[in-house]
Design a protein around this motif. Structure first.
Motif, PDB file in Angstrom:
ATOM      1  N   ILE A 299       0.836  -1.203   0.000  1.00 57.45           N
ATOM      2  CA  ILE A 299       0.000   0.000   0.000  1.00 57.45           C
ATOM      3  C   ILE A 299       0.870   1.252   0.000  1.00 57.45           C
ATOM      4  O   ILE A 299       0.629   2.202  -0.750  1.00 57.45           O
ATOM      5  N   THR A 300       1.880   1.278   0.849  1.00 56.37           N
ATOM      6  CA  THR A 300       2.734   2.463   0.935  1.00 56.37           C
ATOM      7  C   THR A 300       3.638   2.631  -0.289  1.00 56.37           C
ATOM      8  O   THR A 300       4.036   3.746  -0.608  1.00 56.37           O
ATOM      9  N   ASN A 301       3.927   1.537  -0.979  1.00 55.81           N
ATOM     10  CA  ASN A 301       4.807   1.607  -2.148  1.00 55.81           C
ATOM     11  C   ASN A 301       4.060   1.900  -3.445  1.00 55.81           C
ATOM     12  O   ASN A 301       4.690   2.088  -4.490  1.00 55.81           O
ATOM     13  N   HIS A 302       2.725   1.923  -3.397  1.00 57.08           N
ATOM     14  CA  HIS A 302       1.940   2.183  -4.608  1.00 57.08           C
ATOM     15  C   HIS A 302       0.908   3.275  -4.335  1.00 57.08           C
ATOM     16  O   HIS A 302      -0.307   3.057  -4.395  1.00 57.08           O
ATOM     17  N   PRO A 303       1.354   4.483  -3.958  1.00 59.07           N
ATOM     18  CA  PRO A 303       0.385   5.554  -3.653  1.00 59.07           C
ATOM     19  C   PRO A 303      -0.404   6.009  -4.864  1.00 59.07           C
ATOM     20  O   PRO A 303      -1.528   6.483  -4.734  1.00 59.07           O
ATOM     21  N   ARG A 304       0.151   5.877  -6.058  1.00 64.72           N
ATOM     22  CA  ARG A 304      -0.558   6.317  -7.256  1.00 64.72           C
ATOM     23  C   ARG A 304      -1.800   5.460  -7.516  1.00 64.72           C
ATOM     24  O   ARG A 304      -2.717   5.898  -8.210  1.00 64.72           O
ATOM     25  N   ILE A 305      -1.792   4.242  -7.006  1.00 69.83           N
ATOM     26  CA  ILE A 305      -2.956   3.355  -7.179  1.00 69.83           C
ATOM     27  C   ILE A 305      -3.854   3.406  -5.958  1.00 69.83           C
ATOM     28  O   ILE A 305      -5.085   3.483  -6.075  1.00 69.83           O
ATOM     29  N   ILE A 309      -7.955   5.058  -5.168  1.00 73.28           N
ATOM     30  CA  ILE A 309      -8.958   4.073  -4.752  1.00 73.28           C
ATOM     31  C   ILE A 309      -9.591   4.486  -3.427  1.00 73.28           C
ATOM     32  O   ILE A 309     -10.817   4.398  -3.243  1.00 73.28           O
ATOM     33  N   ILE A 310      -8.775   4.960  -2.488  1.00 76.77           N
ATOM     34  CA  ILE A 310      -9.318   5.406  -1.202  1.00 76.77           C
ATOM     35  C   ILE A 310     -10.223   6.614  -1.384  1.00 76.77           C
ATOM     36  O   ILE A 310     -11.295   6.704  -0.784  1.00 76.77           O
ATOM     37  N   GLY A 470       4.214  13.205  -4.903  1.00 77.49           N
ATOM     38  CA  GLY A 470       4.073  13.807  -6.224  1.00 77.49           C
ATOM     39  C   GLY A 470       2.735  13.560  -6.867  1.00 77.49           C
ATOM     40  O   GLY A 470       2.513  13.920  -8.024  1.00 77.49           O
ATOM     41  N   VAL A 471       1.797  12.949  -6.137  1.00 79.48           N
ATOM     42  CA  VAL A 471       0.471  12.634  -6.660  1.00 79.48           C
ATOM     43  C   VAL A 471      -0.558  13.412  -5.868  1.00 79.48           C
ATOM     44  O   VAL A 471      -0.519  13.432  -4.630  1.00 79.48           O
TER      45      VAL A 471
END
Length: 862
Positions: A299-305, A309-310, A470-471
């Motif tokens: 979860i922490t390594n894929h913030p762009r996804i 979703i959250i 950056g997102v």
């Protein structure tokens, strides 16, 4: 350390027949030679001990099981359910009692001891010595003596073949049968609260205190543990790790296989015949696998996804939970379900007590309005007829401030009508900040709950996430999206309100909702948007969204929309929202002198005495005894000065009621308006910092421009728009913060100092903002001090304008003088600049002479 080849057979999965070319040692003491499968026999050294009474924690509660001569230990798996281990753990068990139960056990499938007896065939001819149950691991240790001529490994192999041929499945495990394995190490019967896990930590410790252990490779570990079940992974200790003792992780696919491996191999001593001099003892323990951390790491390594979703989940949750609640509150706000004055009890009490108590409005602001509405009967009927037709357009009631538009619509047109929503734009646009704007708008339409504070918190979260990843998370919503959300929810609630009285027994019950509302325009709700375009320059986005929302309401036949505005530019945003419709416009102007006098007289009537209602009385009202005062003969002259603005007439009425004469009352009203003009437009506006919209202090005009209009209107009453536009005060203003000439005039018109009237769609004339201002302008010019001060400021600005012209001419002349040769073509330009310079200088001299006289007058004024 190199291990020999390992052979796996289904009949001996948990047997010792997989370890070849190895010497096993279980401690110091006597050696026992055992033949493992078809391979070379091995010597097993067993500690010397005496047989004693042992509990479930081993011999003499030491945690270890001591095996005597010709004795070995088997571990039977899957005898107890793991989920009930905490209950069975506290039950007192005695090994002697278990042995008796084994000798006398029946073939019951519920008794674990009977299952052990069934698992040992009669052909094995082994003698069971002791039982050591392991409840938290779901198995049991069985100490036995093997018959002469059979090694313990052969006994285990025979039991394994028997269980494979005839599986024995306990009641709680219908798919997995009982398995058995020969204990090769020295089991540790600890009763600590350590639950079994799929991962085993294998530590390499020295078998002797002075000899360092050897670290096994993954191939060696696989050869040792693969017989107990499918291995998922083997992880060795990092080479640069300084942790002692050395260790490795063995991950089994099934938990029961890890339990069998741990109980059979704990304490196993391995001595390699080639390549290693020192024996190594294996110490096994369960290790918790970090599965939750793997999910969290993903979860922490894929913030762009994850973040979008959250955000989508939170948005869906808000829509599913809060939107129905908000629609309900908007609906009861429109229907006024919780207002006491609309309840049946209040109406019944009012009818029963109407002869005793007088339920009449006694507010001064509402007194005598019925007389005014009588003269506006045609306007009222026109608006009411539009609410009964399906015209799909707006009704715009336009008039100057104080013309009584809101009272006419709310008290006459919509009197007694249900389902009316009033949206006051003034309260919304005057709110502070985006959170305040959202809160005010929600209060106007009954939208709740509203979390206006949450957007600030969401903005900070968005900023923190964007700065780190950056997102942009998208948790926060801008003002525009929140306004649209509130208005959309309100539209949904309005549609339900309009359809609330629909019944299945109606003749057109088979129509769709849209067709039904189109066929019954009288049942649609009414939306009144008051103070439309109030401070329109500052809140353009808000008014655009309101206009688009109102357009959707009328085009979808959800509700009728009535706009109340004092801004003459209302046609631009409304025509943009409804480009293919003609607006139904109603213009409310100032009252004529006859109607104004009738209005004032009707307000002076005593309570309970009806006013004149006949046609003749409208033009010549009959005065009552209270009104037959000598000073009322001055009323015609005073109303002509005061004008027909409704608010000013109400102020006059209140002053007359307290005993003032008409002339005195009008004089006070003029003085009050002159004082307001002086404060708001002249003395209060320093460098563009007065009342209005734009500039440094919120204005686009200067005090000199306002005084120019006041002085000219006081003498002429009407000014040409283009004449004012071309004047030096407007076209060449030097005041900081003042805008262009058009912007200054528009800003002064918005501040209601002046009124701009159009001709054929273009601005043509300029008049005072309201009739009483004309008299107030004259009153200001009668004050010598004010006139001298403002004229002095105006002349000073004109002198600055001429000085700036001289500076430009001098600069150009200096450029021409700097040429090496004076061309004859520049002579005409030089003459022009000199003449312009001379003319400006003459104007400055005249201004300064006039300014000297004004300064003398100002110094002598009181």
């Amino acid at each position: 350390m190199i291990l020999g080849r390992t052979v796996f057979r289904p009949a001996s999965r948990y047997g010792a027949a997989g370890v070849a070319a190895s010497r096993f040692s279980l401690g110091r003491g006597r050696s026992v030679t055992a033949t493992l499968g078809n391979h070379t026999s091995r010597t097993i050294r067993r500690p010397e001990s005496t047989v004693s009474t042992a509990g479930i924690t081993g011999s003499d509660n030491t945690g270890h099981i001591e095996a005597g001569p010709n004795e070995a230990i088997l571990f039977f798996d899957n005898l107890f359910p793991l989920k009930l281990s905490s209950v069975l753990f506290w039950r007192p068990w005695d090994t002697g009692e278990l042995l008796k139960r084994f000798d006398n056990a029946s073939l019951s499938f519920l008794d674990p001891i009977s299952l052990v007896k069934r698992a040992i065939p009669e052909t094995a001819a082994v003698k069971v010595v002791e039982f050591y149950p392991r409840f938290k691991e779901g198995g049991i240790y069985v100490k036995f003596t093997s018959p002469s001529g059979m090694s313990p490994a052969e006994v285990q192999a025979e039991l394994a073949r028997s269980l494979d041929k005839t599986p024995i499945k306990p009641w709680f495990s219908p798919f997995r049968g009982i398995k058995t394995g020969l204990v090769l190490g020295r089991p540790w019967l600890e009763d600590l609260y350590r639950l079994p896990q799929n991962r085993l930590k294998v530590e390499f410790v020295p078998a002797q205190d002075s000899e360092p252990p050897a670290e096994l490779s993954q191939e060696s570990l696989y050869s040792l543990f693969r017989r107990y079940g499918k291995i998922a992974d083997i992880s060795s200790q990092p080479p640069d790790s300084k942790v002692l003792p050395k260790y490795a992780y063995v991950d089994f696919v099934l938990l029961r296989d890890a339990i069998m491996a741990r109980n059979c191999m704990h304490g196993f001593v391995l001595r390699e015949e080639e390549g290693s001099k020192n024996p190594t003892r294996l110490r096994l323990s369960y290790e918790q696998r970090e599965k939750p951390h793997q999910i969290w790491n993903w979860i922490t390594n894929h913030p762009r996804i994850v973040i979008p979703i959250i955000a989508a989940f939170l948005a869906a949750f808000t829509v599913a939970v809060f939107d129905p609640i908000r629609e309900f509150f908007v609906k009861i706000h429109v229907q006024k379900s919780f207002e006491f004055t609309d309840s049946r009890l209040y109406k019944w009490l009012k009818r029963q007590t109407s002869d005793i108590l007088a339920f009449r409005r006694r507010e001064d602001d509402d007194a005598g309005l019925n007389a005014l509405f009588t003269h506006r009967k045609d306007v009222i009927d026109s608006i009411q007829n539009s609410l009964l037709e399906s015209v799909d357009t707006f009704v715009v009631v336009h008039g100057p401030r104080g013309s009584g538009g809101r009272e006419l619509v709310m008290d006459q047109v919509l009197q007694g009508r249900r389902n009316v929503l009033v949206l006051d734009c003034r309260q919304v646009v005057e709110a502070r900040g985006e959170a305040g704007t959202i809160k005010k708008l929600a209060n106007q339409v009954g939208y709740r709950p509203v979390f206006s504070w949450a957007n600030n918190l969401s903005s900070m979260v968005d900023l923190a996430i964007q700065s780190t990843t950056g997102v942009k998370a998208g948790f926060s919503e801008n003002l525009e999206s929140q306004i649209v959300k509130i208005l959309q929810t309100t539209a949904t609630a309005l549609k339900r309100v309009s359809l609330a009285d629909r019944k299945k027994s109606d003749k057109d019950a088979n129509l769709t909702d849209d067709a039904y509302l189109e066929a019954h325009p009288e049942r649609r709700a009414v939306v009144v948007i008051d103070n439309f375009l109030h401070k329109g320059e500052e809140k353009g986005v808000l008014y655009d969204k309101i206009a688009d929302w109102a357009s959707a309401l009328v085009q979808s036949n959800i509700a009728h929309v009535i706009f109340l505005t004092t801004d003459s530019s209302f046609s631009k945003p409304l025509a943009k929202a409804l480009p293919d419709r003609v607006l139904h416009q109603v213009t409310l102007g100032d009252l004529s002198p006859v109607v104004a006098k009738h209005f004032v007289v009707s307000q002076l009537e005593p309570d309970g005495e009806p006013g004149p209602d006949s046609e003749e009385s409208r033009d010549a009202p009959v005065l009552t005894e209270k009104q037959r005062r000598k000073d009322l003969q001055e009323l015609d002259e005073c109303i002509e000065v005061l004008g027909g603005r409704l608010t000013d007439l109400q102020v006059l009425t209140r002053r007359l009621k307290v005993g003032q004469s008409p002339k005195k009352a009008v004089s006070d009203i003029i003085d009050q308006n002159a004082s307001d003009i002086l404060r708001m437009f002249l003395l209060g506006n320093k460098s563009g910092g007065g009342v209005g919209g734009g500039g440094e202090g919120g204005t686009k005009w200067s005090a000199e421009q306002a005084w120019y209009l006041i002085r000219e209107l006081a003498s002429k009453e009407t000014l040409r728009y283009n004449e004012v536009l071309l004047s030096s005060t407007f076209s060449s203003s030097t005041t900081a913060g003042a805008g262009s000439a058009e912007a200054a005039i528009e800003s002064l018109a918005s501040a209601e100092l002046i009124t701009v009237r159009s001709l054929h769609g273009r601005p043509a004339t300029i008049r005072a903002g309201k009739p009483v201002y004309q008299a107030a302008f004259n009153r200001l010019l009668e004050d010598d001090a004010i006139r001298a001060r403002m004229d002095l400021a105006l002349l000073a600005e004109l002198a600055k304008i001429e000085a700036r012209t001289i500076e430009k001419a001098e600069a150009e002349l200096a450029v021409l003088a700097g040429l090496p040769l004076q061309p004859y073509q520049a002579a005409e330009r030089v003459d022009y600049l000199l003449a312009k310079l001379q003319g400006s200088q003459q104007k400055i001299v005249a201004y300064e002479k006039e300014m000297a006289g004004l300064k003398k007058m100002l110094s002598e004024a009181d």
